[in-house]
Design an enzyme around this catalytic site. Sequence first.
Site, PDB file in Angstrom:
ATOM      1  CE  LYS A  32      34.075  41.021  36.878  1.00 16.96           C
ATOM      2  NZ  LYS A  32      34.356  39.644  37.267  1.00 16.96           N
ATOM      3  CD  GLN A  84      33.367  36.252  37.299  1.00 17.69           C
ATOM      4  OE1 GLN A  84      33.921  37.203  36.767  1.00 17.69           O
ATOM      5  NE2 GLN A  84      32.850  36.326  38.511  1.00 17.69           N
ATOM      6  CG  ASP A  89      40.741  38.452  39.607  1.00 17.15           C
ATOM      7  OD1 ASP A  89      39.956  39.329  39.979  1.00 17.15           O
ATOM      8  OD2 ASP A  89      40.432  37.525  38.825  1.00 17.15           O
TER       9      ASP A  89
HETATM   10  N1  GUN Z   1      34.137  35.808  41.477  1.00 12.78           N
HETATM   11  C1  GUN Z   1      33.649  36.584  42.470  1.00 12.78           C
HETATM   12  N2  GUN Z   1      34.486  37.632  42.692  1.00 12.78           N
HETATM   13  C2  GUN Z   1      35.518  37.484  41.818  1.00 12.78           C
HETATM   14  C3  GUN Z   1      36.693  38.245  41.568  1.00 12.78           C
HETATM   15  O1  GUN Z   1      36.982  39.269  42.191  1.00 12.78           O
HETATM   16  N3  GUN Z   1      37.505  37.768  40.580  1.00 12.78           N
HETATM   17  C4  GUN Z   1      37.233  36.637  39.891  1.00 12.78           C
HETATM   18  N4  GUN Z   1      38.091  36.254  38.958  1.00 12.78           N
HETATM   19  N5  GUN Z   1      36.146  35.904  40.102  1.00 12.78           N
HETATM   20  C5  GUN Z   1      35.302  36.340  41.069  1.00 12.78           C
END
Ligand code: GUN
Length: 279
Positions: free
Chosen positions: A49, A93, A116
Site C-alpha cells: 500500500k 488493517q 474500506d
Molecule cells: N485485511 C484483508 N483485506 C483487508 C481490507 O480490504 N481492508 C482492511 N482494512 N483489512 C484487510
Amino acid sequence: MANIIDGKAVSEIIKSEIKIEVATFDIKPKLVVVLVGNDKASEVYVRTKEKSCLEVGILSETIRLDENTKEAELISVIDRLNKDKTVTAILCQLPLPRHINEHNILLAIAPKKDVDCFHPINVGLLVSGNSYVEPCTPKGCIELLHRYNIGIEGRHAVIVGRSNIVGKPLAHLLLQNNATVTIAHSKTRNLKEICRNADLLCAALGIAGFIKGDYVKEGSVILDIGINRTSDGKLKGDVEFDECQHASYITPVPKGVGPMTIAMLMKNTFIMHKANMNK
Ligand code: GUN
C-alpha cells in the site's frame, strides 16, 4: 485454454490514470494505515500500500502499534486521525489482535474517512446503492469484469464465501450490476452442483485449491479471490488453476484480483479527497 485476466496489468493502468489526476491537485490526498501487531501477511499488504501511494502521488503514513495495544488506545489514535484535516482516508488493517473488538474499531473510524467502506453507515449506503466508495476487493472484481468487457447482467454469479470484507459486499455490487446472485459458504449443501451452475464463479473462502475442475462449468468466468500461502511459501488461490482451463476467463493468483484491491484503495482515497475538496 481459458483467457487469463491480467489484474496486474489493469491495476497499473488504473494507477497511472489516478497519478495523472493527482498531479493536478495542489493539496495531495493522504492515506493513513493503522497496523496493530505483527501479522506477516498484513505487514506485506501494508508495504504494498505504501509503495502504491508513492507511485500515484498520494501521501501515506503507516502507524504501527504494538500487539498488546489496548482497544481504547487504538480508538484514541483513530479519533486523532478523524480530527486531522490533512488526513483524507483511514484504513485499519484487519485482522486485529483477538483482544480488540473489530466492530468497535470500525465504528470509531469517521464514515467520511472510511476508505474500506466497513463502517455500518457506509455498509448501509452500499446495500441501498448510495455509497460513494465501495470495499476495495469487491470493487476490484467488478472493475476487472468491466475492463475485460465481460457481461454481468442476467448472469448467475455464485460467490463462495460470506465475509464482510469480500463475499457480502461483492454480492451487493453484482446485484447492482443486475446479476442473479447466490452466496454459498461452508454450510451450503450441494456446493459442487451450485458452483457448476455458475456463469461467474467467485471464490473467496480462503482455502487453497478448494475449487476443482469439476466445480466449474464450461465457458464460465472464474474470479479467484483467495490468497493463501502454501507450506513452500508460494501464493495459491482458492481455485485449482490448471484444472479449470475449460472456463472462458480466469484470474490467476498472484497477479489477478490482489493488485486490483490496491488499485481500488488508491481510487477510493482519490474519490474521498475530491468529495471533501468540494465541500
Ligand atoms: N485485511 C484483508 N483485506 C483487508 C481490507 O480490504 N481492508 C482492511 N482494512 N483489512 C484487510
